[in-house]
Scaffold this motif. Structure first.
Motif, PDB file in Angstrom:
ATOM      1  N   HIS A  80      50.138  36.150  -5.207  1.00  0.00           N
ATOM      2  CA  HIS A  80      50.536  36.025  -3.799  1.00  0.00           C
ATOM      3  C   HIS A  80      50.944  34.587  -3.474  1.00  0.00           C
ATOM      4  CE1 HIS A  80      48.428  39.880  -2.139  1.00  0.00           C
ATOM      5  NE2 HIS A  80      49.596  40.121  -2.705  1.00  0.00           N
ATOM      6  N   CYS A  81      50.271  33.623  -4.061  1.00  0.00           N
ATOM      7  CA  CYS A  81      50.634  32.223  -3.834  1.00  0.00           C
ATOM      8  C   CYS A  81      52.060  31.954  -4.307  1.00  0.00           C
ATOM      9  CB  CYS A  81      49.647  31.323  -4.568  1.00  0.00           C
ATOM     10  SG  CYS A  81      49.999  29.563  -4.463  1.00  0.00           S
ATOM     11  N   MET A  82      52.409  32.504  -5.438  1.00  0.00           N
ATOM     12  CA  MET A  82      53.711  32.227  -6.041  1.00  0.00           C
ATOM     13  C   MET A  82      54.818  33.152  -5.534  1.00  0.00           C
ATOM     14  SD  MET A  82      52.898  29.644  -7.822  1.00  0.00           S
ATOM     15  CE  MET A  82      54.487  29.382  -8.568  1.00  0.00           C
ATOM     16  N   GLU A  83      54.497  34.409  -5.286  1.00  0.00           N
ATOM     17  CA  GLU A  83      55.516  35.415  -4.962  1.00  0.00           C
ATOM     18  C   GLU A  83      55.570  35.792  -3.480  1.00  0.00           C
ATOM     19  OE1 GLU A  83      57.570  36.878  -7.255  1.00  0.00           O
ATOM     20  OE2 GLU A  83      56.652  36.036  -9.064  1.00  0.00           O
ATOM     21  N   GLY A  84      54.502  35.502  -2.758  1.00  0.00           N
ATOM     22  CA  GLY A  84      54.403  35.991  -1.389  1.00  0.00           C
ATOM     23  C   GLY A  84      53.710  37.340  -1.373  1.00  0.00           C
ATOM     24  N   LYS A  85      53.602  37.925  -0.202  1.00  0.00           N
ATOM     25  CA  LYS A  85      52.837  39.169  -0.066  1.00  0.00           C
ATOM     26  C   LYS A  85      53.697  40.378   0.303  1.00  0.00           C
ATOM     27  CE  LYS A  85      48.573  36.874   1.162  1.00  0.00           C
ATOM     28  NZ  LYS A  85      47.458  36.763   2.091  1.00  0.00           N
ATOM     29  N   SER A  86      54.979  40.303   0.092  1.00  0.00           N
ATOM     30  CA  SER A  86      55.827  41.435   0.469  1.00  0.00           C
ATOM     31  C   SER A  86      55.651  42.596  -0.516  1.00  0.00           C
ATOM     32  CB  SER A  86      57.298  41.011   0.524  1.00  0.00           C
ATOM     33  OG  SER A  86      57.733  40.606  -0.751  1.00  0.00           O
ATOM     34  N   SER A  87      55.941  43.784  -0.044  1.00  0.00           N
ATOM     35  CA  SER A  87      55.827  44.992  -0.854  1.00  0.00           C
ATOM     36  C   SER A  87      56.890  44.999  -1.948  1.00  0.00           C
ATOM     37  CB  SER A  87      55.994  46.218   0.040  1.00  0.00           C
ATOM     38  OG  SER A  87      55.935  47.387  -0.739  1.00  0.00           O
ATOM     39  N   LEU A  88      56.560  45.591  -3.075  1.00  0.00           N
ATOM     40  CA  LEU A  88      57.522  45.690  -4.173  1.00  0.00           C
ATOM     41  C   LEU A  88      58.566  46.778  -3.922  1.00  0.00           C
ATOM     42  CD1 LEU A  88      55.017  45.467  -7.175  1.00  0.00           C
ATOM     43  CD2 LEU A  88      56.495  43.660  -6.298  1.00  0.00           C
ATOM     44  N   PHE A  89      58.239  47.747  -3.074  1.00  0.00           N
ATOM     45  CA  PHE A  89      59.137  48.884  -2.847  1.00  0.00           C
ATOM     46  C   PHE A  89      59.499  48.992  -1.370  1.00  0.00           C
ATOM     47  CE2 PHE A  89      59.994  53.348  -1.871  1.00  0.00           C
ATOM     48  CZ  PHE A  89      60.935  53.649  -2.828  1.00  0.00           C
ATOM     49  N   GLU A  90      60.770  49.226  -1.120  1.00  0.00           N
ATOM     50  CA  GLU A  90      61.234  49.503   0.234  1.00  0.00           C
ATOM     51  C   GLU A  90      62.084  50.763   0.197  1.00  0.00           C
ATOM     52  OE1 GLU A  90      62.943  46.316   2.488  1.00  0.00           O
ATOM     53  OE2 GLU A  90      61.635  44.843   1.517  1.00  0.00           O
ATOM     54  N   CYS A  91      61.805  51.679   1.087  1.00  0.00           N
ATOM     55  CA  CYS A  91      62.544  52.938   1.123  1.00  0.00           C
ATOM     56  C   CYS A  91      63.978  52.676   1.587  1.00  0.00           C
ATOM     57  CB  CYS A  91      61.855  53.922   2.070  1.00  0.00           C
ATOM     58  SG  CYS A  91      62.675  55.520   2.142  1.00  0.00           S
ATOM     59  N   CYS A  92      64.937  53.179   0.828  1.00  0.00           N
ATOM     60  CA  CYS A  92      66.344  52.942   1.161  1.00  0.00           C
ATOM     61  C   CYS A  92      66.847  53.878   2.265  1.00  0.00           C
ATOM     62  CB  CYS A  92      67.214  53.074  -0.081  1.00  0.00           C
ATOM     63  SG  CYS A  92      67.186  54.696  -0.822  1.00  0.00           S
ATOM     64  N   LEU A  93      66.052  54.885   2.626  1.00  0.00           N
ATOM     65  CA  LEU A  93      66.486  55.842   3.652  1.00  0.00           C
ATOM     66  C   LEU A  93      65.937  55.512   5.031  1.00  0.00           C
ATOM     67  CD1 LEU A  93      66.190  59.186   1.675  1.00  0.00           C
ATOM     68  CD2 LEU A  93      68.206  57.744   2.003  1.00  0.00           C
ATOM     69  N   ASN A  94      65.145  54.460   5.131  1.00  0.00           N
ATOM     70  CA  ASN A  94      64.564  54.032   6.415  1.00  0.00           C
ATOM     71  C   ASN A  94      63.750  55.115   7.097  1.00  0.00           C
ATOM     72  OD1 ASN A  94      65.623  51.409   6.233  1.00  0.00           O
ATOM     73  ND2 ASN A  94      67.594  52.136   6.990  1.00  0.00           N
ATOM     74  N   GLU A  95      63.107  55.945   6.307  1.00  0.00           N
ATOM     75  CA  GLU A  95      62.217  56.987   6.843  1.00  0.00           C
ATOM     76  C   GLU A  95      60.784  56.472   6.725  1.00  0.00           C
ATOM     77  OE1 GLU A  95      62.954  60.554   4.662  1.00  0.00           O
ATOM     78  OE2 GLU A  95      65.047  60.649   5.254  1.00  0.00           O
ATOM     79  N   GLU A  96      60.494  55.462   7.457  1.00  0.00           N
ATOM     80  CA  GLU A  96      59.244  54.729   7.307  1.00  0.00           C
ATOM     81  C   GLU A  96      57.999  55.613   7.189  1.00  0.00           C
ATOM     82  OE1 GLU A  96      58.775  51.379   6.813  1.00  0.00           O
ATOM     83  OE2 GLU A  96      60.939  51.356   6.634  1.00  0.00           O
ATOM     84  N   GLU A  97      57.777  56.494   8.111  1.00  0.00           N
ATOM     85  CA  GLU A  97      56.540  57.277   8.125  1.00  0.00           C
ATOM     86  C   GLU A  97      56.607  58.512   7.240  1.00  0.00           C
ATOM     87  OE1 GLU A  97      53.658  56.367   9.607  1.00  0.00           O
ATOM     88  OE2 GLU A  97      54.669  54.500  10.100  1.00  0.00           O
ATOM     89  N   GLU A  98      57.738  59.160   7.156  1.00  0.00           N
ATOM     90  CA  GLU A  98      57.817  60.458   6.498  1.00  0.00           C
ATOM     91  C   GLU A  98      58.171  60.405   5.028  1.00  0.00           C
ATOM     92  OE1 GLU A  98      60.867  60.973   9.107  1.00  0.00           O
ATOM     93  OE2 GLU A  98      59.393  60.487  10.628  1.00  0.00           O
ATOM     94  N   CYS A  99      58.590  59.314   4.517  1.00  0.00           N
ATOM     95  CA  CYS A  99      59.101  59.254   3.154  1.00  0.00           C
ATOM     96  C   CYS A  99      57.983  59.448   2.123  1.00  0.00           C
ATOM     97  CB  CYS A  99      59.814  57.926   2.900  1.00  0.00           C
ATOM     98  SG  CYS A  99      60.538  57.849   1.252  1.00  0.00           S
ATOM     99  N   SER A 100      58.008  60.582   1.444  1.00  0.00           N
ATOM    100  CA  SER A 100      56.971  60.884   0.451  1.00  0.00           C
ATOM    101  C   SER A 100      57.105  59.988  -0.777  1.00  0.00           C
ATOM    102  CB  SER A 100      57.031  62.358   0.054  1.00  0.00           C
ATOM    103  OG  SER A 100      58.317  62.694  -0.414  1.00  0.00           O
ATOM    104  N   ILE A 101      58.312  59.568  -1.095  1.00  0.00           N
ATOM    105  CA  ILE A 101      58.508  58.661  -2.232  1.00  0.00           C
ATOM    106  C   ILE A 101      57.867  57.309  -1.924  1.00  0.00           C
ATOM    107  CG2 ILE A 101      60.236  57.369  -3.549  1.00  0.00           C
ATOM    108  CD1 ILE A 101      62.002  59.893  -3.319  1.00  0.00           C
ATOM    109  N   LYS A 102      58.083  56.821  -0.717  1.00  0.00           N
ATOM    110  CA  LYS A 102      57.489  55.539  -0.333  1.00  0.00           C
ATOM    111  C   LYS A 102      55.961  55.615  -0.383  1.00  0.00           C
ATOM    112  CE  LYS A 102      57.302  51.981   3.170  1.00  0.00           C
ATOM    113  NZ  LYS A 102      57.857  51.425   4.379  1.00  0.00           N
ATOM    114  N   LYS A 103      55.397  56.749   0.065  1.00  0.00           N
ATOM    115  CA  LYS A 103      53.942  56.896   0.039  1.00  0.00           C
ATOM    116  C   LYS A 103      53.404  56.791  -1.385  1.00  0.00           C
ATOM    117  CE  LYS A 103      53.629  59.644   4.227  1.00  0.00           C
ATOM    118  NZ  LYS A 103      53.350  60.969   4.800  1.00  0.00           N
ATOM    119  N   VAL A 104      54.080  57.429  -2.340  1.00  0.00           N
ATOM    120  CA  VAL A 104      53.648  57.381  -3.736  1.00  0.00           C
ATOM    121  C   VAL A 104      53.747  55.959  -4.278  1.00  0.00           C
ATOM    122  CG1 VAL A 104      54.242  58.117  -6.099  1.00  0.00           C
ATOM    123  CG2 VAL A 104      54.206  59.793  -4.230  1.00  0.00           C
ATOM    124  N   MET A 105      54.861  55.310  -3.990  1.00  0.00           N
ATOM    125  CA  MET A 105      55.082  53.949  -4.497  1.00  0.00           C
ATOM    126  C   MET A 105      54.083  52.957  -3.901  1.00  0.00           C
ATOM    127  SD  MET A 105      57.392  54.364  -6.703  1.00  0.00           S
ATOM    128  CE  MET A 105      57.928  52.710  -7.100  1.00  0.00           C
TER     129      MET A 105
END
Length: 126
Positions: A80-105
């Motif tokens: 975290h010191c070197m890379e920051g704390k951002s998530s490694l995965f971002e859903c490309c469909l912008n379905e923040e809450e419903e995206c089952s792929i994002k939930k798995v990742m």
């Protein structure tokens, strides 16, 4: 998924320092151990100092040293010191809450982070 070389060198630097926890170590020594330019390593060390994971000392007997509570520093702390704390995965469909792929990742990422948080630099020298 790939961490930067700086993170790789930061983790190795912390291990070298942990093996010499009772000493101050020069940037030259750390750079030689990793076959790096002292200038490049200095940038990494600056981040580690700002993060509170090492201390720097100037002068004839200067160098870098670990803080008193260094045994509690985890791999995740350094990442975290070197890379920051951002998530490694971002859903490309912008379905923040419903995206089952994002939930798995995100669940996989949480498990990996838990493992990295549970592994301390000090665990490697015991």
């Amino acid at each position: 998924m790939k961490y930067t070389k700086a993170t790789n060198y930061a983790l190795h630097t912390m291990l070298i320092m942990a093996k010499n926890a009772d000493k101050r170590i020069s940037v030259q020594h750390l750079a030689e151990k990793q076959d790096l330019s002292p200038t490049y390593l200095s940038k990494i060390l600056t981040k580690l100092v700002k993060g509170g994971f090492i201390s720097s000392f100037s002068g004839a007997h200067g160098g870098y040293a670990l803080p008193q509570n260094w045994e509690n520093i985890s791999f995740l702390d350094i990442i975290h010191c070197m890379e920051g704390k951002s998530s490694l995965f971002e859903c490309c469909l912008n379905e923040e809450e419903e995206c089952s792929i994002k939930k798995v990742m995100l669940l996989a990422e949480e498990k990996m982070e838990a493992d990295l948080k549970g592994t301390r630099i000090s665990d490697l020298i015991r």
